[in-house]
Each structure stands twice: as structure tokens, then as C-alpha cells.
Design a protein around this motif. Structure first.
Motif, short mmCIF file in Angstrom:
data_model
loop_
_atom_site.label_atom_id
_atom_site.label_comp_id
_atom_site.label_asym_id
_atom_site.label_seq_id
_atom_site.Cartn_x
_atom_site.Cartn_y
_atom_site.Cartn_z
N GLN A 30 1.72 6.81 -0.48
CA GLN A 30 2.86 5.91 -0.65
C GLN A 30 3.43 6.01 -2.06
O GLN A 30 4.64 5.97 -2.26
CB GLN A 30 2.44 4.47 -0.35
CG GLN A 30 3.58 3.46 -0.46
CD GLN A 30 3.13 2.05 -0.11
OE1 GLN A 30 2.07 1.85 0.46
NE2 GLN A 30 3.94 1.08 -0.45
N SER A 31 2.57 6.16 -3.04
CA SER A 31 3.02 6.20 -4.43
C SER A 31 3.51 7.57 -4.86
O SER A 31 4.10 7.73 -5.92
CB SER A 31 1.88 5.77 -5.35
OG SER A 31 0.75 6.61 -5.16
N GLY A 32 3.28 8.61 -4.04
CA GLY A 32 3.70 9.96 -4.41
C GLY A 32 2.81 10.55 -5.47
O GLY A 32 1.86 9.93 -5.96
N GLY A 33 3.11 11.80 -5.83
CA GLY A 33 2.27 12.46 -6.82
C GLY A 33 3.03 13.44 -7.68
O GLY A 33 2.48 14.43 -8.17
N VAL A 34 4.32 13.20 -7.88
CA VAL A 34 5.18 14.14 -8.59
C VAL A 34 5.07 13.93 -10.10
O VAL A 34 5.06 12.80 -10.59
CB VAL A 34 6.64 13.96 -8.14
CG1 VAL A 34 7.58 14.78 -9.00
CG2 VAL A 34 6.80 14.35 -6.68
N ASP B 213 2.04 7.95 4.37
CA ASP B 213 1.73 6.53 4.15
C ASP B 213 2.99 5.82 3.66
O ASP B 213 3.38 5.94 2.51
CB ASP B 213 0.60 6.39 3.13
CG ASP B 213 0.04 4.97 3.07
OD1 ASP B 213 0.40 4.15 3.94
OD2 ASP B 213 -0.76 4.69 2.16
N GLU B 214 3.65 5.09 4.58
CA GLU B 214 4.86 4.33 4.29
C GLU B 214 5.84 5.17 3.46
O GLU B 214 6.21 4.80 2.34
CB GLU B 214 4.50 3.02 3.60
CG GLU B 214 3.57 2.16 4.46
CD GLU B 214 3.39 0.74 3.94
OE1 GLU B 214 4.07 0.35 2.98
OE2 GLU B 214 2.55 0.03 4.52
N PRO B 215 6.32 6.29 4.01
CA PRO B 215 7.08 7.25 3.22
C PRO B 215 8.46 6.79 2.80
O PRO B 215 9.03 7.35 1.86
CB PRO B 215 7.18 8.47 4.15
CG PRO B 215 7.09 7.89 5.52
CD PRO B 215 6.12 6.75 5.41
N THR B 216 9.04 5.79 3.47
CA THR B 216 10.41 5.40 3.12
C THR B 216 10.48 4.11 2.32
O THR B 216 11.57 3.57 2.10
CB THR B 216 11.26 5.23 4.40
OG1 THR B 216 10.74 4.15 5.19
CG2 THR B 216 11.26 6.51 5.23
N THR B 217 9.35 3.61 1.86
CA THR B 217 9.35 2.37 1.07
C THR B 217 10.22 2.55 -0.18
O THR B 217 10.06 3.50 -0.94
CB THR B 217 7.93 2.00 0.64
OG1 THR B 217 7.15 1.74 1.81
CG2 THR B 217 7.93 0.76 -0.25
N GLY B 218 11.16 1.64 -0.37
CA GLY B 218 12.00 1.67 -1.56
C GLY B 218 13.23 2.55 -1.47
O GLY B 218 14.02 2.60 -2.41
#
Length: 261
Positions: free
Chosen positions: A88-92, A164-169
Motif C-alpha cells: 500500500q505504501s509503495g517502494g519507489v 494491497d489497496e493500490p488506489t488509496t489516495g
């Protein structure tokens, strides 16, 4: 289609200072190849805990599971080699370019440098990032960053993708574009997608089949149409109506759960 994910009695407990918290309480789940499964539930229902177990990031307390033909407990390396995972938080890394990020990810999977560069170009073209390859990741929009997250999860050509909740925000336009990308992955590659979400419109529009969890247990499952027909109560009922009916039937009091659940 054969089962790609199969669980039996999967549980996870956490020990807090004063008590034992049952975050996941016996999940029996089957996910078929080539389907988008929506794993739906309110915050604290056990969605992320279940996903972390299935991706080998968190050992189950009890129960068993196979993912992509590999036993979760006996062969976690085999599981990891065949799945992609987008948190969900990404890793970029915001300090590098899109090209550098994708190439580094490919190198981590031990692709030789020329192959890693070619793979970065291939993924960028497929996921709509080709014009952004030399842009710093910090300059990407939210939707572009999520596409890059997914591209990184696809570097090693997995057969199963966990989101994991990919479109949050994301704004509505970026959400719709990401939905189309997820459908494309299923339709063009036959990829199995395990998607956690608490957005009811997303689950309704995107998932082939839904599993609704609450308080660590599965409380309903079926296609969006089946759930609306069974629980919605009237023709044309929304998934919101069905979801409220399903969670309202859960008999156990809500347990206090850790924030990470």
C-alpha cells in the motif's frame, strides 16, 4: 481453472502487553488461475495480515497454504519467485529516475545489465511509462507512481500479483486508469490478481469474485452480482447495501487489533 492460491484454517495471532489478539481466525480460501479476487473488508478486518502471510512476509500461527504450487511454510522461496507484491505504501526511491528504478529492480532479480535495461524499457512501454523513463520518481503523479510500483512487481514475470489497496489516495481519473491496467494484466497475461480494498465501487467494478472478511473471518463470498442478489435485498441494490448486510450479521464482538492489521 486450477487453484493458484489455496488456504486451510489459516490463522495469525499477535501477543500484546495484556492479551492475545486473534487477527485472522481460520481463513479457508481458494483463488483460481486468471481471476481478479477482491479481498474486501473494513479497516482492522484482517485483510493486510492475510496478504502478508500469503506473500511470506508474516508466518502463520496455524493452518496451511499453497501459492502458485508451492507450500507457504516449506517453500517460501518458491512462493516469492512466482509472485509480485505491491504494498500500500509503495517502494519507489524518489531520488532516482524511472529508468534507474526499473533497471535496479531487474538487477536485483539477477538479470544481466543488458537484459535489465531491456526489461525496464519493456515494462515502461506496457504500463504507460515510456515517456517518463528519464524523469525523477519524485516528479511523478500519484497515478504514475502506482504504475511504477506495479511495474516493479512485474519485473520477474510472476503469475500471481498481490495488490494491497493500490488506489488509496488517487484521484478518480487515476483510479479508473489503474483499474484498466489491472484488467489488462488479467486479460493479456492470464495473471491472477489478489486485490485488497475497502472501496466498494472498486470491488464491484473490478473483481471477478469477492471474499468479504470481518473480525478475522470470511463472512461472505461470491461474485459481486451474487452478493448483491443475496444480501442487497432489492433489484438494483448496490454493493454498499450488500456489504452492510453482511457485516451486520457477524455475531462476534470486534476484537482490539494492532494498527498493522
Amino acid at each position: 481453472m486450477p487453484a493458484v492460491i489455496q488456504t486451510s484454517g489459516l490463522t495469525r495471532t499477535f501477543q500484546t502487553k495484556n492479551r492475545t489478539v486473534e487477527a485472522v481466525r481460520g481463513i479457508d480460501l481458494t483463488v483460481r488461475g486468471g481471476e481478479i479476487l477482491g479481498f474486501l473488508g473494513p479497516n482492522g478486518a484482517g485483510k493486510t495480515t492475510t496478504l502478508r502471510m500469503l506473500t511470506t512476509l508474516l508466518p502463520p500461527t496455524s493452518g496451511s497454504a499453497t501459492v502458485a504450487g508451492h507450500d507457504l511454510a516449506r517453500d517460501p522461496r518458491g512462493v516469492r519467485a512466482r509472485i509480485g507484491y505491491v504494498a500500500q505504501s509503495g517502494g519507489v526511491d524518489p531520488t532516482v529516475t524511472v529508468r534507474e528504478e526499473l533497471t535496479t529492480q531487474a538487477r536485483l532479480y539477477r538479470l544481466p545489465r543488458p537484459e535489465a535495461a531491456a526489461r525496464a524499457e519493456e515494462l515502461a512501454g506496457e504500463l504507460g511509462l515510456a515517456e517518463l523513463l528519464d524523469r525523477k520518481c519524485a516528479a511523478l503523479s500519484g497515478g504514475q507512481r502506482r504504475r511504477l510500483d506495479i511495474a516493479m512487481g512485474l519485473t520477474h514475470r510472476p503469475g500471481v500479483l498481490f495488490l494491497d489497496e493500490p488506489t488509496t489516495g488517487l484521484d478518480p481519473g487515476s483510479r479508473a486508469a489503474l483499474w484498466e491496467l489491472i484488467r489488462h494484466l488479467r486479460d493479456s497475461r492470464g495473471m491472477t490478481v489478489f486485490l485488497t480494498t475497502h472501496y466498494l465501487d472498486e470491488a464491484d467494478a473490478l473483481a471477478d469474485r469477492l471474499v468479504v472478511v470481518d473480525q478475522g473471518r470470511i463472512v461472505a463470498e461470491g461474485t459481486p452480482a451474487e452478493l448483491k442478489s443475496t444480501y442487497g435485498g432489492s433489484p438494483g441494490a448496490s454493493l454498499q447495501d450488500a456489504f452492510l448486510a453482511v457485516t451486520g450479521r457477524s455475531p462476534a464482538p470486534r476484537a482490539e487489533t494492532p494498527a498493522a492489521v
